[in-house]
Motif scaffolding. Structure first.
Motif, PDB file in Angstrom:
ATOM      1  N   ALA A  67       0.911  -1.264  -0.203  1.00  0.00           N
ATOM      2  CA  ALA A  67      -0.171   0.065  -0.153  1.00  0.00           C
ATOM      3  C   ALA A  67       0.902   1.246  -0.110  1.00  0.00           C
ATOM      4  N   SER A  68       0.750   2.246  -0.904  1.00  0.00           N
ATOM      5  CA  SER A  68       1.384   3.273  -1.067  1.00  0.00           C
ATOM      6  C   SER A  68       0.808   4.263   0.262  1.00  0.00           C
ATOM      7  N   ILE A  69       1.679   5.331   0.492  1.00  0.00           N
ATOM      8  CA  ILE A  69       1.253   6.216   1.384  1.00  0.00           C
ATOM      9  C   ILE A  69       0.268   7.206   0.699  1.00  0.00           C
ATOM     10  N   ASP A  70       0.243   7.005  -0.468  1.00  0.00           N
ATOM     11  CA  ASP A  70      -0.889   7.952  -1.043  1.00  0.00           C
ATOM     12  C   ASP A  70      -2.376   7.298  -0.609  1.00  0.00           C
ATOM     13  N   ASP A  71      -2.315   6.092  -0.226  1.00  0.00           N
ATOM     14  CA  ASP A  71      -3.787   5.427  -0.137  1.00  0.00           C
ATOM     15  C   ASP A  71      -4.122   5.776   1.753  1.00  0.00           C
ATOM     16  N   LEU A  72      -3.189   6.179   2.401  1.00  0.00           N
ATOM     17  CA  LEU A  72      -3.315   6.334   3.744  1.00  0.00           C
ATOM     18  C   LEU A  72      -4.337   7.289   4.218  1.00  0.00           C
ATOM     19  N   ARG A  73      -5.325   6.970   4.991  1.00  0.00           N
ATOM     20  CA  ARG A  73      -6.359   7.911   5.357  1.00  0.00           C
ATOM     21  C   ARG A  73      -5.771   9.044   6.342  1.00  0.00           C
ATOM     22  N   GLY A  74      -6.075  10.094   6.264  1.00  0.00           N
ATOM     23  CA  GLY A  74      -5.588  11.162   6.990  1.00  0.00           C
ATOM     24  C   GLY A  74      -4.079  11.818   6.793  1.00  0.00           C
ATOM     25  N   ILE A  75      -3.698  11.169   5.733  1.00  0.00           N
ATOM     26  CA  ILE A  75      -2.233  12.063   5.446  1.00  0.00           C
ATOM     27  C   ILE A  75      -2.472  12.591   3.898  1.00  0.00           C
ATOM     28  N   GLY A  76      -2.232  13.961   4.058  1.00  0.00           N
ATOM     29  CA  GLY A  76      -2.870  14.850   3.157  1.00  0.00           C
ATOM     30  C   GLY A  76      -1.223  14.710   2.034  1.00  0.00           C
ATOM     31  N   ASP A  84       6.978   0.866   4.817  1.00  0.00           N
ATOM     32  CA  ASP A  84       7.930   1.622   5.462  1.00  0.00           C
ATOM     33  C   ASP A  84       7.414   2.487   6.754  1.00  0.00           C
ATOM     34  N   LEU A  85       6.102   2.607   6.738  1.00  0.00           N
ATOM     35  CA  LEU A  85       5.915   3.536   7.965  1.00  0.00           C
ATOM     36  C   LEU A  85       5.589   2.781   8.909  1.00  0.00           C
ATOM     37  N   ARG A  86       5.265   1.208   8.956  1.00  0.00           N
ATOM     38  CA  ARG A  86       4.990   0.338   9.924  1.00  0.00           C
ATOM     39  C   ARG A  86       6.499  -0.049  10.460  1.00  0.00           C
ATOM     40  N   SER A  87       7.351  -0.321   9.666  1.00  0.00           N
ATOM     41  CA  SER A  87       8.783  -0.575  10.222  1.00  0.00           C
ATOM     42  C   SER A  87       9.521   0.808  10.831  1.00  0.00           C
ATOM     43  N   THR A  88       9.148   1.944  10.368  1.00  0.00           N
ATOM     44  CA  THR A  88       9.930   3.182  10.742  1.00  0.00           C
ATOM     45  C   THR A  88       8.855   3.351  12.350  1.00  0.00           C
ATOM     46  N   GLY A  89       7.703   3.433  12.333  1.00  0.00           N
ATOM     47  CA  GLY A  89       6.907   3.487  13.445  1.00  0.00           C
ATOM     48  C   GLY A  89       6.340   5.377  13.236  1.00  0.00           C
ATOM     49  N   ALA A 101      -1.740  12.027  13.347  1.00  0.00           N
ATOM     50  CA  ALA A 101      -2.161  11.456  11.675  1.00  0.00           C
ATOM     51  C   ALA A 101      -1.402  10.280  11.554  1.00  0.00           C
ATOM     52  N   LEU A 102       0.109  10.198  11.851  1.00  0.00           N
ATOM     53  CA  LEU A 102       0.669   9.082  11.368  1.00  0.00           C
ATOM     54  C   LEU A 102       0.313   7.837  12.120  1.00  0.00           C
ATOM     55  N   GLU A 103      -0.059   8.096  13.638  1.00  0.00           N
ATOM     56  CA  GLU A 103      -0.499   6.977  14.305  1.00  0.00           C
ATOM     57  C   GLU A 103      -1.389   6.406  13.885  1.00  0.00           C
ATOM     58  N   ALA A 104      -2.581   7.338  13.669  1.00  0.00           N
ATOM     59  CA  ALA A 104      -4.033   7.175  13.195  1.00  0.00           C
ATOM     60  C   ALA A 104      -3.914   6.205  11.744  1.00  0.00           C
ATOM     61  N   ALA A 105      -2.941   6.615  11.068  1.00  0.00           N
ATOM     62  CA  ALA A 105      -2.940   6.023   9.791  1.00  0.00           C
ATOM     63  C   ALA A 105      -2.347   4.665   9.686  1.00  0.00           C
ATOM     64  N   LEU A 106      -1.421   4.240  10.719  1.00  0.00           N
ATOM     65  CA  LEU A 106      -0.942   3.103  11.164  1.00  0.00           C
ATOM     66  C   LEU A 106      -2.390   2.016  11.615  1.00  0.00           C
ATOM     67  N   ARG A 107      -3.200   2.606  12.409  1.00  0.00           N
ATOM     68  CA  ARG A 107      -4.288   2.096  13.088  1.00  0.00           C
ATOM     69  C   ARG A 107      -5.561   2.218  12.155  1.00  0.00           C
TER      70      ARG A 107
END
Length: 100
Positions: free
Chosen positions: A4-13, A30-35, A58-64
């Motif tokens: 999944a691209s970060i383009d698809d992450l909810r709440g990330i503009g 990438d985001l999951r492994s970085t945190g 927003a980053l934490e919410a995107a992960l959840r």
């Protein structure tokens, strides 16, 4: 299966997406492994005046896969604590990457 691209992450503009790409985060994996906290730390050190605690939420919410307003209060409190630690490190000038 494609990542999944970060383009698809909810709440990330688009601005945050571009900034994430600048620090090497291009996929959800990438985001999951970085945190969320480490990604925020990198963004904050890159652009200290332009990156706020809302980016960490927003980053934490995107992960959840939720809206940042729906993060549990204890999670928000933990993120605020981490944000204060990062802000303090930024004020101190961070940590050098190597010993001189």
């Amino acid at each position: 299966m494609t990542e999944a691209s970060i383009d698809d992450l909810r709440g990330i503009g688009p601005v945050t997406r571009s900034r994430l790409e600048d620090i090497g985060i291009r996929t959800l994996d990438d985001l999951r492994s970085t945190g969320s906290v480490e990604a925020y730390r990198r963004l904050k050190f890159m652009l200290p005046r332009q990156v706020s605690l809302n980016a960490l939420y927003a980053l934490e919410a995107a992960l959840r896969a939720c809206h940042w307003l729906d993060l549990p209060q204890d999670v928000k409190a933990a993120l605020q604590h981490q944000g204060r630690i990062i802000d303090e490190a930024l004020r101190r000038g961070g940590v050098t990457r190597c010993a001189l």
